[in-house]
Design an enzyme around this catalytic site. Sequence first.
Site, mmCIF file in Angstrom:
data_model
loop_
_atom_site.group_PDB
_atom_site.id
_atom_site.type_symbol
_atom_site.label_atom_id
_atom_site.label_comp_id
_atom_site.label_asym_id
_atom_site.label_seq_id
_atom_site.Cartn_x
_atom_site.Cartn_y
_atom_site.Cartn_z
ATOM 1 N N HIS A 1 -79.735 14.236 -58.348
ATOM 2 C CA HIS A 1 -80.933 14.263 -57.511
ATOM 3 C C HIS A 1 -80.975 13.009 -56.649
ATOM 4 O O HIS A 1 -80.155 12.097 -56.805
ATOM 5 C CB HIS A 1 -82.201 14.418 -58.349
ATOM 6 C CG HIS A 1 -82.507 13.284 -59.276
ATOM 7 N ND1 HIS A 1 -81.739 13.003 -60.388
ATOM 8 C CD2 HIS A 1 -83.510 12.353 -59.270
ATOM 9 C CE1 HIS A 1 -82.251 11.965 -61.027
ATOM 10 N NE2 HIS A 1 -83.316 11.546 -60.367
ATOM 11 N N HIS B 1 -83.028 10.372 -56.185
ATOM 12 C CA HIS B 1 -83.624 9.073 -56.473
ATOM 13 C C HIS B 1 -82.591 7.951 -56.382
ATOM 14 O O HIS B 1 -81.432 8.124 -56.809
ATOM 15 C CB HIS B 1 -84.289 9.081 -57.846
ATOM 16 C CG HIS B 1 -85.596 9.818 -57.859
ATOM 17 N ND1 HIS B 1 -86.213 10.242 -59.019
ATOM 18 C CD2 HIS B 1 -86.417 10.208 -56.832
ATOM 19 C CE1 HIS B 1 -87.348 10.862 -58.714
ATOM 20 N NE2 HIS B 1 -87.494 10.854 -57.401
ATOM 21 N N ASP C 1 -81.958 5.252 -57.977
ATOM 22 C CA ASP C 1 -81.249 4.771 -59.162
ATOM 23 C C ASP C 1 -80.158 5.747 -59.620
ATOM 24 O O ASP C 1 -79.465 5.484 -60.605
ATOM 25 C CB ASP C 1 -82.224 4.468 -60.310
ATOM 26 C CG ASP C 1 -82.989 5.681 -60.792
ATOM 27 O OD1 ASP C 1 -83.307 6.562 -59.978
ATOM 28 O OD2 ASP C 1 -83.291 5.750 -62.011
ATOM 29 N N HIS C 2 -79.963 6.839 -58.882
ATOM 30 C CA HIS C 2 -78.857 7.761 -59.133
ATOM 31 C C HIS C 2 -77.901 7.849 -57.939
ATOM 32 O O HIS C 2 -76.851 8.479 -58.064
ATOM 33 C CB HIS C 2 -79.399 9.153 -59.477
ATOM 34 C CG HIS C 2 -80.155 9.200 -60.763
ATOM 35 N ND1 HIS C 2 -79.644 9.723 -61.924
ATOM 36 C CD2 HIS C 2 -81.392 8.732 -61.079
ATOM 37 C CE1 HIS C 2 -80.527 9.606 -62.898
ATOM 38 N NE2 HIS C 2 -81.606 8.998 -62.401
ATOM 39 N N HIS D 1 -88.656 17.345 -61.698
ATOM 40 C CA HIS D 1 -88.601 15.894 -61.499
ATOM 41 C C HIS D 1 -88.507 15.608 -60.002
ATOM 42 O O HIS D 1 -89.255 14.802 -59.454
ATOM 43 C CB HIS D 1 -87.410 15.322 -62.261
ATOM 44 C CG HIS D 1 -87.250 13.850 -62.155
ATOM 45 N ND1 HIS D 1 -88.108 12.962 -62.749
ATOM 46 C CD2 HIS D 1 -86.315 13.099 -61.519
ATOM 47 C CE1 HIS D 1 -87.724 11.723 -62.489
ATOM 48 N NE2 HIS D 1 -86.634 11.788 -61.738
ATOM 49 N N ASP E 1 -82.323 13.631 -64.858
ATOM 50 C CA ASP E 1 -83.665 13.244 -65.290
ATOM 51 C C ASP E 1 -84.534 14.458 -65.593
ATOM 52 O O ASP E 1 -85.768 14.375 -65.554
ATOM 53 C CB ASP E 1 -84.335 12.386 -64.214
ATOM 54 C CG ASP E 1 -83.778 10.965 -64.172
ATOM 55 O OD1 ASP E 1 -82.818 10.674 -64.914
ATOM 56 O OD2 ASP E 1 -84.285 10.149 -63.384
ATOM 57 N N HIS F 1 -80.799 8.479 -68.604
ATOM 58 C CA HIS F 1 -81.423 7.222 -69.013
ATOM 59 C C HIS F 1 -81.394 7.058 -70.528
ATOM 60 O O HIS F 1 -81.383 8.044 -71.276
ATOM 61 C CB HIS F 1 -82.884 7.163 -68.559
ATOM 62 C CG HIS F 1 -83.070 7.038 -67.088
ATOM 63 N ND1 HIS F 1 -83.161 5.810 -66.448
ATOM 64 C CD2 HIS F 1 -83.186 7.976 -66.111
ATOM 65 C CE1 HIS F 1 -83.333 6.005 -65.147
ATOM 66 N NE2 HIS F 1 -83.340 7.314 -64.916
#
Length: 269
Positions: free
Chosen positions: A70, A72, A74-75, A128, A147, A185
């Site tokens: 996805h 975001h 942090d990915h 998400h 996530d 995570h």
Amino acid sequence: MFDTGVEPYQTLNMGAFEIVLLPCLADNYSVLLHDPASSETAAIDAPHAATIRAALDARNWRLNHLFITHHHTDHTAGIAELKGHYGSSVTGPEAEADRIPGLTRGVTEATRLEFAGHPIRALETPGHTLGHVTYYMPEDGLVFTGDTLFSLGCGRIFEGDPRMMWTSISKIAALPGDTRIYCGHEYTLGNARFAMNVEPENDALKARVAEVQALRAAGEPTVPTTLDLEKATNPFLRPDSRMIRARLGLGGAPDWEVFARLRQLKNKA
């Protein structure tokens, strides 16, 4: 907090692949898949390019493919550097193509995918984010849930709604019970505290919490987990639990409403 300079967790030999669970940033995971027969290597998500490059260099692996769950940051933050250095292909959700930098292939559930000759199913798992995808490798018994689903938990619902998220989680729940789950995570210890609050009578959960506490105390990861274990312990996969329903006062509600209430309570925890 993860130290991006530390050696990643031990390389596991799982069937055809060598698998490295790679801690990144504060609590993210990337996963490296390496096929010795073809020398192909893939990464699931790209939280931090330098960490991923260091792990690849230590093993003399070249990154051929990136599979992104996805949009975001942090990915995705490492995509540009990794693609620039290795010339990697970048696969991710077609629905988020305009939000994922460097994407070379957008996928839906209809897309035929493979890695090193092993088929991959892209499951559309919105909630998400609206375009989130989960990557399932049926021949290898592996699923990369990003996530959407965590060990003992699930992702926050940022862009979708609870019913949508429950439908997505139900897709994962329908996979074979021995499927190994790699999530995005290391949240299990915090998730365990919430799970115990909503189903403290669950003996399987008690045993899992003790295991999780011991693993984290030793600096070890709590993933991968298995679908069977999550179905026995993860409250977000257990909206049919009589004890959970009784505690929430939702005895006759549909599963998705129980799930929605659990997610609402977890948001406040």
